[in-house]
Design a protein around this motif. Structure first.
Motif, PDB file in Angstrom:
ATOM      1  N   ALA A   1      10.212   8.770   3.089  1.00  0.00           N
ATOM      2  CA  ALA A   1      10.442   7.983   4.300  1.00  0.00           C
ATOM      3  C   ALA A   1       9.640   6.678   4.309  1.00  0.00           C
ATOM      4  N   ASP A   2       8.992   6.338   3.179  1.00  0.00           N
ATOM      5  CA  ASP A   2       8.162   5.131   3.064  1.00  0.00           C
ATOM      6  C   ASP A   2       7.015   5.135   4.069  1.00  0.00           C
ATOM      7  N   ARG A   3       6.431   6.319   4.308  1.00  0.00           N
ATOM      8  CA  ARG A   3       5.355   6.447   5.292  1.00  0.00           C
ATOM      9  C   ARG A   3       4.051   6.949   4.662  1.00  0.00           C
ATOM     10  N   LEU A   4       3.992   6.991   3.323  1.00  0.00           N
ATOM     11  CA  LEU A   4       2.797   7.474   2.613  1.00  0.00           C
ATOM     12  C   LEU A   4       2.086   6.276   2.004  1.00  0.00           C
TER      13      LEU A   4
ATOM     14  N   GLY B   1       0.781  -1.229   0.000  1.00  0.00           N
ATOM     15  CA  GLY B   1       0.000   0.000   0.000  1.00  0.00           C
ATOM     16  C   GLY B   1       0.810   1.274   0.000  1.00  0.00           C
ATOM     17  N   ARG B   2       2.147   1.172   0.064  1.00  0.00           N
ATOM     18  CA  ARG B   2       2.966   2.391  -0.019  1.00  0.00           C
ATOM     19  C   ARG B   2       2.863   2.961  -1.427  1.00  0.00           C
ATOM     20  N   ILE B   3       2.806   4.289  -1.516  1.00  0.00           N
ATOM     21  CA  ILE B   3       2.557   4.887  -2.822  1.00  0.00           C
ATOM     22  C   ILE B   3       3.705   5.767  -3.281  1.00  0.00           C
ATOM     23  N   SER B   4       3.814   5.849  -4.606  1.00  0.00           N
ATOM     24  CA  SER B   4       4.771   6.719  -5.271  1.00  0.00           C
ATOM     25  C   SER B   4       4.033   7.473  -6.362  1.00  0.00           C
ATOM     26  N   ARG B   5       4.661   8.512  -6.866  1.00  0.00           N
ATOM     27  CA  ARG B   5       4.015   9.365  -7.856  1.00  0.00           C
ATOM     28  C   ARG B   5       3.866   8.653  -9.198  1.00  0.00           C
ATOM     29  N   GLY B   6       2.751   8.977  -9.878  1.00  0.00           N
ATOM     30  CA  GLY B   6       2.479   8.427 -11.198  1.00  0.00           C
ATOM     31  C   GLY B   6       1.773   7.094 -11.109  1.00  0.00           C
TER      32      GLY B   6
END
Length: 222
Positions: free
Chosen positions: A189-192, A148-153
């Motif tokens: 920080a892998d917290r989003l 469930g961690r998210i990144s842009r795009g």
């Protein structure tokens, strides 16, 4: 925190004499749809930020015991607006909710509340796959990994509902800033994190979105 301070420029003439959250969808102001979802989870308090043509919003929200944060003389964007409203909201993580969308399905605030894990998360964003995001004229915002961690795009659209820890807000020097500043720090920080919404969602950012949203509300299926 209900975000209600924007100018609604994409609504063209509809916001000439009233703020966008007062535009009616299915016979009710947009902000009333959002407020109903917020009240359903029985939060300790609800606040809203106001800037553009605030009087009708004040008249609607004050009888509902919504705390009001007036942004003047300048509008503060989402990050600055939330930081100004923190004394009204209290300590600890907060929900934030945009007021220009319609949700069809479970209450997104309740889903976020049930999935919130403060040990792993600094923010949990309720996101909608592009295929179920009506009125979206551009691509998605995020991609989520298996945890469930998210990144842009990617093909997940941020629906405008989240739970957010607020400590990082106090570290931003600018008075006017977007919550994207905080999200970028959290992602690094892998917290989003993202929660995928199981229903449908409609952006009511322009006049065409009103019809789409009313059709979505009238639809029998989820």
């Amino acid at each position: 925190m209900l975000f209600a301070a924007g100018f609604g420029t994409r609504m063209r003439q509809l916001t000439r004499d009233k703020p966008k959250p007062m535009i009616e969808v299915a016979g009710r102001p947009l902000i009333s749809h959002a407020l109903e979802l917020a009240q359903a989870i029985h939060p300790a308090r609800i606040a809203a930020n106001l800037h553009y043509k605030p009087a009708p919003l004040q008249a609607l929200l004050e009888p509902e015991n919504v705390c009001l944060s007036l942004e003047a003389p300048e509008i503060l964007d989402t990050g600055g607006g939330l930081r100004q409203a923190l004394p009204l909201l209290g300590n600890g993580p907060v929900f934030t909710m945009n007021t220009d969308a319609i949700w069809k399905g479970p209450n997104p605030l309740q889903l976020a509340q049930e999935s919130w894990d403060p040990e792993r998360m600094d923010a949990l964003l309720v996101c909608v796959p592009l295929a179920r995001a009506f009125g979206r004229t551009s691509g998605g915002d995020f991609t989520a990994d298996a945890e469930g961690r998210i990144s842009r795009g990617g093909d997940l659209v941020y629906g405008g509902v989240q739970i957010l820890k607020t400590e990082r807000l106090h570290q931003v020097e600018d008075k006017v800033f977007s919550l994207n500043v905080i999200w970028n720090q959290m992602a690094a920080a892998d917290r989003l994190f993202a929660l995928e919404y199981p229903g449908r969602w409609c952006d009511v950012g322009n006049p065409e979105g009103i019809t789409l949203a009313e059709d979505l509300i009238a639809a029998d299926d989820v």
